[in-house]
Design an enzyme around this catalytic site. Structure first.
Site, PDB file in Angstrom:
ATOM      1  N   HIS A 176    -130.055  -8.390  63.528  1.00 32.26           N
ATOM      2  CA  HIS A 176    -131.409  -8.234  63.003  1.00 32.26           C
ATOM      3  C   HIS A 176    -131.375  -8.422  61.482  1.00 32.26           C
ATOM      4  O   HIS A 176    -130.485  -7.880  60.810  1.00 32.26           O
ATOM      5  CB  HIS A 176    -131.938  -6.831  63.342  1.00 32.26           C
ATOM      6  CG  HIS A 176    -133.349  -6.620  62.898  1.00 32.26           C
ATOM      7  ND1 HIS A 176    -134.427  -7.165  63.560  1.00 32.26           N
ATOM      8  CD2 HIS A 176    -133.856  -5.962  61.830  1.00 32.26           C
ATOM      9  CE1 HIS A 176    -135.535  -6.835  62.934  1.00 32.26           C
ATOM     10  NE2 HIS A 176    -135.220  -6.108  61.876  1.00 32.26           N
ATOM     11  N   LEU A 221    -136.945  -1.090  70.735  1.00 29.33           N
ATOM     12  CA  LEU A 221    -136.974  -2.289  69.892  1.00 29.33           C
ATOM     13  C   LEU A 221    -136.088  -2.105  68.659  1.00 29.33           C
ATOM     14  O   LEU A 221    -136.374  -1.259  67.808  1.00 29.33           O
ATOM     15  CB  LEU A 221    -138.418  -2.588  69.452  1.00 29.33           C
ATOM     16  CG  LEU A 221    -138.561  -3.748  68.453  1.00 29.33           C
ATOM     17  CD1 LEU A 221    -138.157  -5.064  69.085  1.00 29.33           C
ATOM     18  CD2 LEU A 221    -139.967  -3.812  67.906  1.00 29.33           C
TER      19      LEU A 221
END
Ligand code: GRF
Length: 204
Positions: free
Chosen positions: A110, A145
């Site tokens: 990420h 998430l």
């Protein structure tokens, strides 16, 4: 070299390329058994083909619901003996069917220092928020998430002149460095998860 990994992509595949390169130059002793994309036009598929890696296109829109789609992905990966799944720009949320099939065996990269700026456009979020440091995070995937236990992070200073794109480019360099490294460390073993923490027996 019998440690098989599977890489899931949706787009340009620069992190996939970093993993391919690391398996080739000896930094990562593993074999990419398959690259799966949910989009037929993902450039990463071309990168995989050029590297002689098997590719599959699994279009989520062609399946009646998330469970059926995830079950197919699980089957694809298991059939190829994949022991670690690496999400590399895969733009689908994964649910219990997939995550439950590979417990603590799915990694994601990420472009922010999680838990700051989860979700889409993390680089833009960082610039707009005005943080002075952002970076990249490799973490385990669970059904939340961008919130599973963190494996490795790299910090990147945010400059006053930065845009989403300029910051993103510098973060990407770090992504390409830490993702293969994190994969190696997880495959090598010698770690455990304590609560939210990934604890390694030996320091990096
Ligand atoms: C990367 O920024 C990654 O952190 C995010 O999606 C982007 C994928 O880029 N999850 P690429 O397809 O690996 O070039």
């Amino acid at each position: 070299m019998n440690r098989a990994i599977g890489v899931l992509i949706s787009g340009r595949g620069s992190n996939l390329q970093a993993i391919i390169d690391a398996t080739r130059d000896g930094r990562l002793d593993a074999r990419i058994a398959v690259v799966i994309s949910n989009r037929a036009d993902a450039y990463g598929l071309e990168r995989a083909r050029q590297a002689g890696v098997e590719t599959l296109v699994r279009d989520h829109k062609a399946h009646a619901g998330r469970e059926a789609y995830e079950a197919l992905l699980v089957e694809d990966l298991r059939a190829r003996g994949v022991e670690l799944v690496c999400l590399a720009g895969f733009m689908r949320l994964l649910g219990a069917t997939f995550v439950g099939a590979f417990p603590n065996r799915i990694l994601n990269i990420h472009p922010a220092l999680l838990p700051a700026f989860p979700g889409l456009h993390a680089q833009r979020q960082a610039v707009e928020h005005g943080v002075k440091i952002s970076g990249a995070t490799v973490h385990f995937v669970d059904t939340s998430l961008d919130a599973g236990p963190i494996v490795l992070q790299a910090a990147v200073p945010v400059l006053d002149a930065d845009t989403e794109d300029t910051l993103g480019a510098r973060i990407l360099e770090q992504e390409h460095r830490i993702y293969p490294e994190a994969i190696r460390r997880i495959l090598d073993g010698g770690w455990r998860i304590e609560g939210r923490r990934v604890v390694f027996d030996t320091p990096a």
